[in-house]
Design a protein around this motif. Structure first.
Motif, PDB file in Angstrom:
ATOM      1  N   ASP A   1      12.564   1.821  -3.455  1.00 37.37           N
ATOM      2  CA  ASP A   1      13.462   0.670  -3.509  1.00 37.37           C
ATOM      3  C   ASP A   1      13.605   0.028  -2.132  1.00 37.37           C
ATOM      4  O   ASP A   1      13.560  -1.200  -2.001  1.00 37.37           O
ATOM      5  N   TYR A   2      13.765   0.854  -1.101  1.00 40.35           N
ATOM      6  CA  TYR A   2      13.902   0.337   0.269  1.00 40.35           C
ATOM      7  C   TYR A   2      12.629  -0.394   0.698  1.00 40.35           C
ATOM      8  O   TYR A   2      12.691  -1.509   1.236  1.00 40.35           O
ATOM      9  N   ILE A   3      11.481   0.209   0.452  1.00 42.69           N
ATOM     10  CA  ILE A   3      10.199  -0.400   0.830  1.00 42.69           C
ATOM     11  C   ILE A   3       9.984  -1.703   0.066  1.00 42.69           C
ATOM     12  O   ILE A   3       9.510  -2.694   0.627  1.00 42.69           O
TER      13      ILE A   3
ATOM     14  N   GLN B   1       0.830  -1.206   0.000  1.00 44.86           N
ATOM     15  CA  GLN B   1       0.000   0.000   0.000  1.00 44.86           C
ATOM     16  C   GLN B   1       0.863   1.254   0.000  1.00 44.86           C
ATOM     17  O   GLN B   1       0.555   2.227  -0.691  1.00 44.86           O
ATOM     18  N   ALA B   2       1.949   1.238   0.741  1.00 42.55           N
ATOM     19  CA  ALA B   2       2.856   2.390   0.774  1.00 42.55           C
ATOM     20  C   ALA B   2       3.499   2.605  -0.584  1.00 42.55           C
ATOM     21  O   ALA B   2       3.670   3.746  -1.025  1.00 42.55           O
TER      22      ALA B   2
ATOM     23  N   ASP C   1       6.515   8.185  -4.435  1.00 44.62           N
ATOM     24  CA  ASP C   1       7.133   8.300  -5.757  1.00 44.62           C
ATOM     25  C   ASP C   1       8.630   8.603  -5.694  1.00 44.62           C
ATOM     26  O   ASP C   1       9.259   8.869  -6.705  1.00 44.62           O
ATOM     27  N   ASN C   2       9.220   8.511  -4.523  1.00 41.80           N
ATOM     28  CA  ASN C   2      10.658   8.703  -4.368  1.00 41.80           C
ATOM     29  C   ASN C   2      11.352   7.373  -4.654  1.00 41.80           C
ATOM     30  O   ASN C   2      11.134   6.385  -3.937  1.00 41.80           O
ATOM     31  N   PRO C   3      12.191   7.298  -5.702  1.00 44.50           N
ATOM     32  CA  PRO C   3      12.794   6.016  -6.083  1.00 44.50           C
ATOM     33  C   PRO C   3      13.659   5.371  -4.998  1.00 44.50           C
ATOM     34  O   PRO C   3      13.691   4.153  -4.880  1.00 44.50           O
ATOM     35  N   ILE C   4      14.347   6.161  -4.201  1.00 45.65           N
ATOM     36  CA  ILE C   4      15.193   5.601  -3.141  1.00 45.65           C
ATOM     37  C   ILE C   4      14.330   4.961  -2.064  1.00 45.65           C
ATOM     38  O   ILE C   4      14.574   3.829  -1.640  1.00 45.65           O
TER      39      ILE C   4
END
Length: 85
Positions: free
Chosen positions: A44-46, A32-33, A38-41
């Motif tokens: 990627d972590y999520i 869901q997050a 829309d932050n690529p960094i």
């Protein structure tokens, strides 16, 4: 057919089922997050965190199935309500 000898107790299976549900809830929260960030960094972590929970789901499910336990159905409880916001 030989009867299977269980190597985990019913109490231990219940604990594994609870962990399995927590991992399912966490993976759902991460998915869901991902839809809202829309932050690529950060995305990627999520995504990596979500993938770890998916691995846990597979591994815990395999333990239960190997012991002939039925996998718990996904539930909608207070934790799910909190995750959904």
């Amino acid at each position: 057919m030989k009867a299977k000898i269980q190597t985990i107790t019913n109490e231990q299976a219940k604990i594994i089922m609870d962990l399995l549900q927590l991992d399912k809830d966490a993976a759902k929260a991460y998915r869901q997050a991902l839809m809202q960030i829309d932050n690529p960094i950060v995305t990627d972590y999520i995504l990596k965190c979500c993938e770890e929970h998916e691995i846990h789901i597979q591994e815990l499910s395999a333990v239960l199935l190997a012991e002939w336990y039925e996998l718990p159905a996904s539930t909608t409880d207070f934790r799910t309500f909190l995750i959904q916001g």
